[in-house]
Scaffold this active site. Structure first.
Site, PDB file in Angstrom:
ATOM      1  N   HIS A 136       9.992  15.885  63.144  1.00 46.47           N
ATOM      2  CA  HIS A 136       8.959  15.009  63.705  1.00 46.47           C
ATOM      3  C   HIS A 136       9.214  14.735  65.185  1.00 46.47           C
ATOM      4  O   HIS A 136       8.287  14.792  66.006  1.00 46.47           O
ATOM      5  CB  HIS A 136       8.935  13.691  62.929  1.00 46.47           C
ATOM      6  CG  HIS A 136       8.019  12.658  63.519  1.00 46.47           C
ATOM      7  ND1 HIS A 136       6.673  12.597  63.226  1.00 46.47           N
ATOM      8  CD2 HIS A 136       8.258  11.651  64.403  1.00 46.47           C
ATOM      9  CE1 HIS A 136       6.117  11.600  63.893  1.00 46.47           C
ATOM     10  NE2 HIS A 136       7.064  11.006  64.618  1.00 46.47           N
ATOM     11  N   GLU A 137      10.468  14.459  65.534  1.00 48.89           N
ATOM     12  CA  GLU A 137      10.801  14.207  66.941  1.00 48.89           C
ATOM     13  C   GLU A 137      10.596  15.462  67.781  1.00 48.89           C
ATOM     14  O   GLU A 137      10.197  15.386  68.951  1.00 48.89           O
ATOM     15  CB  GLU A 137      12.234  13.691  67.075  1.00 48.89           C
ATOM     16  CG  GLU A 137      12.488  12.361  66.368  1.00 48.89           C
ATOM     17  CD  GLU A 137      11.492  11.284  66.755  1.00 48.89           C
ATOM     18  OE1 GLU A 137      11.042  11.272  67.916  1.00 48.89           O
ATOM     19  OE2 GLU A 137      11.159  10.445  65.893  1.00 48.89           O
ATOM     20  N   HIS A 172       7.097  15.670  68.910  1.00 45.94           N
ATOM     21  CA  HIS A 172       6.809  14.930  70.147  1.00 45.94           C
ATOM     22  C   HIS A 172       7.200  15.754  71.377  1.00 45.94           C
ATOM     23  O   HIS A 172       6.488  15.754  72.390  1.00 45.94           O
ATOM     24  CB  HIS A 172       7.570  13.602  70.164  1.00 45.94           C
ATOM     25  CG  HIS A 172       6.996  12.570  69.246  1.00 45.94           C
ATOM     26  ND1 HIS A 172       5.658  12.230  69.256  1.00 45.94           N
ATOM     27  CD2 HIS A 172       7.578  11.794  68.288  1.00 45.94           C
ATOM     28  CE1 HIS A 172       5.432  11.291  68.351  1.00 45.94           C
ATOM     29  NE2 HIS A 172       6.585  11.011  67.745  1.00 45.94           N
ATOM     30  N   HIS A 221       4.596  17.028  74.430  1.00 46.91           N
ATOM     31  CA  HIS A 221       4.782  16.874  75.876  1.00 46.91           C
ATOM     32  C   HIS A 221       4.811  18.226  76.574  1.00 46.91           C
ATOM     33  O   HIS A 221       4.276  18.373  77.684  1.00 46.91           O
ATOM     34  CB  HIS A 221       6.072  16.106  76.158  1.00 46.91           C
ATOM     35  CG  HIS A 221       5.954  14.630  75.949  1.00 46.91           C
ATOM     36  ND1 HIS A 221       5.503  13.769  76.926  1.00 46.91           N
ATOM     37  CD2 HIS A 221       6.216  13.857  74.863  1.00 46.91           C
ATOM     38  CE1 HIS A 221       5.484  12.534  76.455  1.00 46.91           C
ATOM     39  NE2 HIS A 221       5.916  12.547  75.212  1.00 46.91           N
TER      40      HIS A 221
END
Length: 229
Positions: A98-99, A102, A106
């Site tokens: 999940h991280e 992110h 970006h």
């Protein structure tokens, strides 16, 4: 002011948020006891996902705490908590992926991420100034001042609203990648999905709680205005 009926809205929001928090804790604990069949650690999973996505300038670090995992775009650092880093559990791989979602957002210029970044300064101002203005306005009877505080609080709510698609998209990317790369399969993938779904619901609960709080503040300022008449 301290015993008005609108406190029921705050209570409802608090109960919903507490339930969501308890749910994510219990779900993470349940699937933390289920190791993945490949024996892959969360940081190895994160590293593999980043490399397969063409991201080579993000380092992975360990951070203290439980579920304090996050990605820092300014530092280009993906931080995994004590409960995730080094773990081979289905839950840990889901959180790490999940991280990574992110980081990919970006890297690819995902629009909601850009919008959230732009709204951070305004949301911070709203978070710091809204309550002092509201309290002063209600205590001193300055309705205009209280309404200004309520207006600033709406930026906090809007920031939480913008956060929802960012978090849901990160989880969607995470589950797609770990499925395509066969990091998790079958019941393992289902477990990671449940962990991420439970985590996403905490953001929904936080938004709902803030909306109820905003409604309460609107009712309070309207009631204060009528009393002054």
């Amino acid at each position: 002011m301290y015993w008005d009926p609108t406190y029921i809205l705050v209570l409802i929001g608090a109960v919903i948020s507490a339930f969501a928090s308890m749910n994510v804790t219990n779900t993470f604990r349940k699937f933390s006891s289920q190791p993945n069949s490949r024996g892959m650690t969360a940081e190895d999973c994160a590293s593999a996902i980043l490399k397969s996505s063409g991201i080579f300038d993000v380092r992975i670090e360990r951070i203290r705490g439980h579920l304090t995992d996050h990605y820092s775009p300014n530092e280009k650092v993906l931080r995994l908590s004590d409960s995730v880093y080094g773990s081979t559990s289905v839950a840990a791989l889901g959180v790490a992926a999940h991280e990574c979602g992110h980081a990919i957002q970006h890297d690819t210029g995902y629009f909601p991420v850009k919008l959230r970044s732009l709204s951070v300064p305004v949301a911070n101002i709203g978070s710091k100034l809204s309550w002092p203005l509201i309290f002063l306005g209600l205590i001193l009877g300055y309705t205009g001042l209280a309404r200004a505080g309520v207006f600033l609080f709406t930026f906090v709510v809007l920031f939480q609203l913008i956060t929802l698609p960012v978090e849901f998209d990160a989880s969607r990317r995470a589950l797609r990648i770990i499925k395509e790369r066969n990091f998790l399969m079958g019941s393992e993938l289902d477990g990671a999905s449940k962990v991420l779904h439970a985590a996403a619901l905490t953001y929904v609960a936080a938004l709902f709680s803030s909306v109820l709080q905003l409604l309460r503040l609107i009712l309070l300022t309207q009631g204060n205005s009528r009393r002054r008449r």
